[in-house]
Design a protein around this motif. Structure first.
Motif, PDB file in Angstrom:
ATOM      1  N   ASP A   1       9.957  -7.018 -10.920  1.00  0.00           N
ATOM      2  CA  ASP A   1       9.027  -7.958 -10.292  1.00  0.00           C
ATOM      3  C   ASP A   1       7.634  -7.353 -10.190  1.00  0.00           C
ATOM      4  O   ASP A   1       7.460  -6.141 -10.084  1.00  0.00           O
ATOM      5  N   ASN A   2       6.656  -8.219 -10.208  1.00  0.00           N
ATOM      6  CA  ASN A   2       5.259  -7.815 -10.236  1.00  0.00           C
ATOM      7  C   ASN A   2       4.816  -7.166  -8.919  1.00  0.00           C
ATOM      8  O   ASN A   2       3.986  -6.257  -8.898  1.00  0.00           O
ATOM      9  N   ILE A   3       5.399  -7.626  -7.808  1.00  0.00           N
ATOM     10  CA  ILE A   3       5.035  -7.044  -6.510  1.00  0.00           C
ATOM     11  C   ILE A   3       5.357  -5.555  -6.479  1.00  0.00           C
ATOM     12  O   ILE A   3       4.560  -4.745  -5.979  1.00  0.00           O
ATOM     13  N   SER A   4       6.501  -5.164  -7.021  1.00  0.00           N
ATOM     14  CA  SER A   4       6.884  -3.755  -7.028  1.00  0.00           C
ATOM     15  C   SER A   4       5.889  -2.904  -7.804  1.00  0.00           C
ATOM     16  O   SER A   4       5.614  -1.758  -7.439  1.00  0.00           O
ATOM     17  N   TYR A   5       5.345  -3.459  -8.879  1.00  0.00           N
ATOM     18  CA  TYR A   5       4.326  -2.754  -9.664  1.00  0.00           C
ATOM     19  C   TYR A   5       3.141  -2.401  -8.769  1.00  0.00           C
ATOM     20  O   TYR A   5       2.655  -1.268  -8.775  1.00  0.00           O
ATOM     21  N   VAL A   6       2.682  -3.363  -7.983  1.00  0.00           N
ATOM     22  CA  VAL A   6       1.547  -3.136  -7.093  1.00  0.00           C
ATOM     23  C   VAL A   6       1.907  -2.141  -5.994  1.00  0.00           C
ATOM     24  O   VAL A   6       1.166  -1.171  -5.746  1.00  0.00           O
ATOM     25  N   TYR A   7       3.021  -2.348  -5.343  1.00  0.00           N
ATOM     26  CA  TYR A   7       3.433  -1.476  -4.249  1.00  0.00           C
ATOM     27  C   TYR A   7       3.652  -0.035  -4.722  1.00  0.00           C
ATOM     28  O   TYR A   7       3.247   0.923  -4.057  1.00  0.00           O
ATOM     29  N   ASN A   8       4.314   0.114  -5.862  1.00  0.00           N
ATOM     30  CA  ASN A   8       4.570   1.460  -6.374  1.00  0.00           C
ATOM     31  C   ASN A   8       3.277   2.185  -6.735  1.00  0.00           C
ATOM     32  O   ASN A   8       3.148   3.396  -6.502  1.00  0.00           O
ATOM     33  N   LEU A   9       2.333   1.449  -7.302  1.00  0.00           N
ATOM     34  CA  LEU A   9       1.051   2.058  -7.636  1.00  0.00           C
ATOM     35  C   LEU A   9       0.314   2.481  -6.375  1.00  0.00           C
ATOM     36  O   LEU A   9      -0.234   3.583  -6.302  1.00  0.00           O
ATOM     37  N   CYS A  10       0.322   1.631  -5.363  1.00  0.00           N
ATOM     38  CA  CYS A  10      -0.335   1.968  -4.093  1.00  0.00           C
ATOM     39  C   CYS A  10       0.302   3.201  -3.450  1.00  0.00           C
ATOM     40  O   CYS A  10      -0.401   4.104  -2.978  1.00  0.00           O
ATOM     41  N   ASN A  11       1.618   3.239  -3.430  1.00  0.00           N
ATOM     42  CA  ASN A  11       2.311   4.377  -2.822  1.00  0.00           C
ATOM     43  C   ASN A  11       2.029   5.674  -3.574  1.00  0.00           C
ATOM     44  O   ASN A  11       1.848   6.738  -2.962  1.00  0.00           O
ATOM     45  N   ALA A  12       1.990   5.593  -4.905  1.00  0.00           N
ATOM     46  CA  ALA A  12       1.694   6.783  -5.701  1.00  0.00           C
ATOM     47  C   ALA A  12       0.266   7.260  -5.468  1.00  0.00           C
ATOM     48  O   ALA A  12       0.005   8.469  -5.423  1.00  0.00           O
ATOM     49  N   MET A  13      -0.668   6.320  -5.312  1.00  0.00           N
ATOM     50  CA  MET A  13      -2.051   6.705  -5.047  1.00  0.00           C
ATOM     51  C   MET A  13      -2.160   7.411  -3.695  1.00  0.00           C
ATOM     52  O   MET A  13      -2.884   8.399  -3.545  1.00  0.00           O
ATOM     53  N   ARG A  14      -1.433   6.918  -2.711  1.00  0.00           N
ATOM     54  CA  ARG A  14      -1.442   7.579  -1.397  1.00  0.00           C
ATOM     55  C   ARG A  14      -0.865   8.990  -1.501  1.00  0.00           C
ATOM     56  O   ARG A  14      -1.349   9.917  -0.855  1.00  0.00           O
ATOM     57  N   GLU A  15       0.195   9.125  -2.291  1.00  0.00           N
ATOM     58  CA  GLU A  15       0.866  10.417  -2.419  1.00  0.00           C
ATOM     59  C   GLU A  15       0.012  11.431  -3.166  1.00  0.00           C
ATOM     60  O   GLU A  15      -0.156  12.569  -2.720  1.00  0.00           O
TER      61      GLU A  15
END
Length: 198
Positions: free
Chosen positions: A156-170
């Motif tokens: 799903d497209n939402i996971s793409y956004v969430y995963n990218l955001c989480n990786a940027m925070r990390e």
């Protein structure tokens, strides 16, 4: 950035820069090492439709591409992957196929975040407004509505956004907030998800 036809014929390494799923996914190609870093003079934007990964032809999702910034010092943070000379063509052929939905190979410079002076000649895949999957609706609320519903072969497209955001925070705890476009989209999606669950 200039399009690349003959990549690094006389060098002993090549770098590939990832600014979308390659920031958080395990790379599906062979590389020697990876390091967090950035490009200069660009913005990351959800202006590209996805019909083969995060959506379908009937209902496209949205994924990121790069656009040039008026500020040559503006940064896009992501991951650089070092490719050995004997694997260059294999990796590029793989990535050309992976990014076939409107992306082109371009050449620029990558700056490792732990040593900005050691800039590397880098390949990056960019989708511009001349490709058939470019979406000219740049309103963030419209993008959020499209992302909220889209599902494709890669999930799903939402996971793409969430995963990218989480990786940027990390990976970039001191810099992730600079990407307002990305994190405002995440905020809108969370609001939509909360409202849908009421």
């Amino acid at each position: 950035m200039d399009s690349v036809n003959n990549i690094c014929q006389n060098c002993n390494e090549l770098w590939v820069f990832g600014y979308g799923s390659l920031v958080w996914k395990n790379a599906d190609f062979e590389f020697e090492s990876s390091v967090a870093g950035f490009l200069k003079g660009f913005k990351r934007r959800f202006y590209q439709n996805s019909i083969d990964h995060r959506g379908t032809e009937k209902f496209p999702g949205r994924v990121v591409t790069l656009i040039k910034s008026d500020d040559q010092n503006e940064r896009v943070y992501g991951m650089g992957y070092k490719i050995s000379n004997d694997k260059i063509m294999k990796v590029l052929n793989h990535l050309d196929y992976r990014e076939k939905n409107g992306y082109e190979r371009c050449e620029t410079f990558f700056y490792p975040i732990n040593n900005e002076q050691l800039k590397k000649k880098t390949i990056v895949y960019v989708a511009n407004e001349t490709n058939p999957s470019w979406n000219s609706d740049h309103d963030l609320h419209s993008i959020a509505r499209q992302v909220f519903k889209a599902i494709g072969p890669s999930g799903d497209n939402i996971s793409y956004v969430y995963n990218l955001c989480n990786a940027m925070r990390e990976h970039f705890p001191n810099h992730y907030h600079e990407d307002r476009h990305l994190f405002e989209l995440e905020k809108l999606l969370k609001e939509m998800k909360e409202k849908a669950s009421e």
